[in-house]
Design a protein around this motif. Structure first.
Motif, PDB file in Angstrom:
ATOM      1  N   ARG A 191      38.211  38.744  36.248  1.00  0.00           N
ATOM      2  CA  ARG A 191      36.773  38.601  36.400  1.00  0.00           C
ATOM      3  C   ARG A 191      36.102  39.258  35.194  1.00  0.00           C
ATOM      4  O   ARG A 191      36.768  39.731  34.268  1.00  0.00           O
ATOM      5  CB  ARG A 191      36.303  39.254  37.704  1.00  0.00           C
ATOM      6  CG  ARG A 191      37.011  38.724  38.943  1.00  0.00           C
ATOM      7  CD  ARG A 191      36.621  37.298  39.273  1.00  0.00           C
ATOM      8  NE  ARG A 191      35.248  37.213  39.750  1.00  0.00           N
ATOM      9  CZ  ARG A 191      34.875  37.434  40.995  1.00  0.00           C
ATOM     10  NH1 ARG A 191      35.775  37.764  41.907  1.00  0.00           N
ATOM     11  NH2 ARG A 191      33.609  37.327  41.353  1.00  0.00           N
ATOM     12  N   THR A 192      34.793  39.334  35.194  1.00  0.00           N
ATOM     13  CA  THR A 192      34.081  39.863  34.031  1.00  0.00           C
ATOM     14  C   THR A 192      34.421  41.323  33.758  1.00  0.00           C
ATOM     15  O   THR A 192      34.648  41.727  32.610  1.00  0.00           O
ATOM     16  CB  THR A 192      32.562  39.721  34.241  1.00  0.00           C
ATOM     17  OG1 THR A 192      32.253  38.364  34.537  1.00  0.00           O
ATOM     18  CG2 THR A 192      31.809  40.141  32.984  1.00  0.00           C
ATOM     19  N   HIS A 193      34.487  42.136  34.798  1.00  0.00           N
ATOM     20  CA  HIS A 193      34.691  43.566  34.601  1.00  0.00           C
ATOM     21  C   HIS A 193      35.920  44.106  35.317  1.00  0.00           C
ATOM     22  O   HIS A 193      36.131  45.327  35.340  1.00  0.00           O
ATOM     23  CB  HIS A 193      33.463  44.351  35.081  1.00  0.00           C
ATOM     24  CG  HIS A 193      32.191  43.946  34.397  1.00  0.00           C
ATOM     25  ND1 HIS A 193      31.971  44.143  33.046  1.00  0.00           N
ATOM     26  CD2 HIS A 193      31.074  43.323  34.869  1.00  0.00           C
ATOM     27  CE1 HIS A 193      30.773  43.686  32.721  1.00  0.00           C
ATOM     28  NE2 HIS A 193      30.208  43.176  33.813  1.00  0.00           N
ATOM     29  N   ALA A 194      36.714  43.239  35.923  1.00  0.00           N
ATOM     30  CA  ALA A 194      37.868  43.729  36.674  1.00  0.00           C
ATOM     31  C   ALA A 194      38.839  42.590  36.939  1.00  0.00           C
ATOM     32  O   ALA A 194      38.545  41.418  36.688  1.00  0.00           O
ATOM     33  CB  ALA A 194      37.415  44.358  37.997  1.00  0.00           C
ATOM     34  N   TRP A 195      40.021  42.953  37.446  1.00  0.00           N
ATOM     35  CA  TRP A 195      40.999  42.002  37.943  1.00  0.00           C
ATOM     36  C   TRP A 195      40.955  42.057  39.471  1.00  0.00           C
ATOM     37  O   TRP A 195      40.972  43.137  40.046  1.00  0.00           O
ATOM     38  CB  TRP A 195      42.404  42.356  37.451  1.00  0.00           C
ATOM     39  CG  TRP A 195      42.599  42.125  35.986  1.00  0.00           C
ATOM     40  CD1 TRP A 195      42.261  42.974  34.971  1.00  0.00           C
ATOM     41  CD2 TRP A 195      43.158  40.964  35.381  1.00  0.00           C
ATOM     42  NE1 TRP A 195      42.579  42.408  33.759  1.00  0.00           N
ATOM     43  CE2 TRP A 195      43.143  41.175  33.978  1.00  0.00           C
ATOM     44  CE3 TRP A 195      43.686  39.774  35.873  1.00  0.00           C
ATOM     45  CZ2 TRP A 195      43.628  40.240  33.081  1.00  0.00           C
ATOM     46  CZ3 TRP A 195      44.178  38.832  34.983  1.00  0.00           C
ATOM     47  CH2 TRP A 195      44.138  39.062  33.594  1.00  0.00           C
ATOM     48  N   SER A 201      40.921  45.265  43.815  1.00  0.00           N
ATOM     49  CA  SER A 201      40.283  45.162  42.512  1.00  0.00           C
ATOM     50  C   SER A 201      40.841  46.269  41.617  1.00  0.00           C
ATOM     51  O   SER A 201      40.925  47.424  42.034  1.00  0.00           O
ATOM     52  CB  SER A 201      38.758  45.295  42.635  1.00  0.00           C
ATOM     53  OG  SER A 201      38.149  45.266  41.365  1.00  0.00           O
ATOM     54  N   LEU A 202      41.249  45.913  40.392  1.00  0.00           N
ATOM     55  CA  LEU A 202      41.805  46.882  39.450  1.00  0.00           C
ATOM     56  C   LEU A 202      41.143  46.705  38.089  1.00  0.00           C
ATOM     57  O   LEU A 202      40.750  45.598  37.711  1.00  0.00           O
ATOM     58  CB  LEU A 202      43.318  46.695  39.292  1.00  0.00           C
ATOM     59  CG  LEU A 202      44.211  46.959  40.507  1.00  0.00           C
ATOM     60  CD1 LEU A 202      45.662  46.646  40.161  1.00  0.00           C
ATOM     61  CD2 LEU A 202      44.074  48.400  40.986  1.00  0.00           C
ATOM     62  N   THR A 203      41.035  47.808  37.350  1.00  0.00           N
ATOM     63  CA  THR A 203      40.577  47.725  35.968  1.00  0.00           C
ATOM     64  C   THR A 203      41.740  47.241  35.102  1.00  0.00           C
ATOM     65  O   THR A 203      42.903  47.223  35.528  1.00  0.00           O
ATOM     66  CB  THR A 203      40.102  49.095  35.468  1.00  0.00           C
ATOM     67  OG1 THR A 203      41.228  49.988  35.441  1.00  0.00           O
ATOM     68  CG2 THR A 203      39.017  49.653  36.377  1.00  0.00           C
ATOM     69  N   THR A 204      41.421  46.866  33.875  1.00  0.00           N
ATOM     70  CA  THR A 204      42.474  46.411  32.971  1.00  0.00           C
ATOM     71  C   THR A 204      43.508  47.501  32.742  1.00  0.00           C
ATOM     72  O   THR A 204      44.723  47.233  32.730  1.00  0.00           O
ATOM     73  CB  THR A 204      41.866  45.970  31.630  1.00  0.00           C
ATOM     74  OG1 THR A 204      40.967  44.875  31.853  1.00  0.00           O
ATOM     75  CG2 THR A 204      42.943  45.530  30.656  1.00  0.00           C
TER      76      THR A 204
END
Length: 221
Positions: A191-195, A201-204
């Motif tokens: 997604r735009t700011h996360a997976w 939901s996780l950050t890169t």
């Protein structure tokens, strides 16, 4: 009870019985296997996964030839004959709620206020879809009842060696809409700011150090 009330109950019972008959007929139509024009079509087999059909029609024994990727075969491609009744065809899925999470389809989407026609969509939850907003890195979210399926988005040909990502730089290089998954793992969508995945939901940076296969880059356009 008046005659009008009694008549209303009779009509309601008839409507209920008719609705049940329609649902049964829809299930029969959706589950009916095609009988011809099968050469070159994709299907799913419970053991071999995505398979390519190599015959125009099944034999009298219901046997049909298929080819699929196999790491155990020289050249990576194996051939088998299977029962056509064991195959699921993507176009047999006609209801958004029946589409497995992680699949991408071409759809029409509308919520009564905004519309997107002939747009790629990814199912990210049991009742939730996302579609790209043209010209931006954002996406719209839709519920099953707002989606009309057109056709599944299937690769024109299988990849011989799927690419993988492991480092933060590799994950960060993937565009919005990309899908990755570890071997026998759940799919993750960029997604735009996360997976995101089902309920997660996780950050890169949190995605790194786990090697995952690239199932699709971007929205597949």
């Amino acid at each position: 009870m008046t005659s009008n009330h009694k008549r209303l109950e009779e009509l309601q019972q008839q409507a209920k019985a008719l609705a049940e008959q329609i649902e049964q007929l829809e299930d029969q139509i959706n589950n009916a296997q095609p009988t011809t024009g099968l050469l070159g079509r994709w299907a799913k087999h419970p053991q071999y996964g995505d398979v390519l059909i190599t015959m125009d029609r099944p034999l009298d024994s219901r046997a049909i030839g298929i080819m699929f990727l196999s790491a155990n075969m020289e050249g990576g491609v194996a051939y088998r004959r299977v029962n056509i009744d064991d195959l699921d065809f993507p176009d047999q899925t006609t209801r958004p709620q029946d589409v497995p999470v992680g699949e991408a389809w071409l759809v029409d989407a509308t919520d009564g206020y905004s519309n997107q026609h002939n747009t790629p969509a990814l199912k990210i939850g049991a009742s939730l879809w996302v579609t790209p907003i043209q010209g931006t890195n954002d996406e719209n979210e839709w519920h099953n009842y707002e989606i009309t399926l057109i056709t599944p988005l299937i690769p024109a040909r299988p990849q011989g060696t799927p690419e993988t990502v492991t480092t933060e730089e590799e994950y960060e290089s993937l565009p919005v809409g990309s899908v990755v998954a570890a071997w026998k793992g759940i799919p993750w969508v960029r997604r735009t700011h996360a997976w995101v995945s089902v309920g997660n939901s996780l950050t890169t940076s949190e995605m790194t150090e786990t090697t995952r296969y690239i199932l699709r880059r971007g929205w597949g356009e």
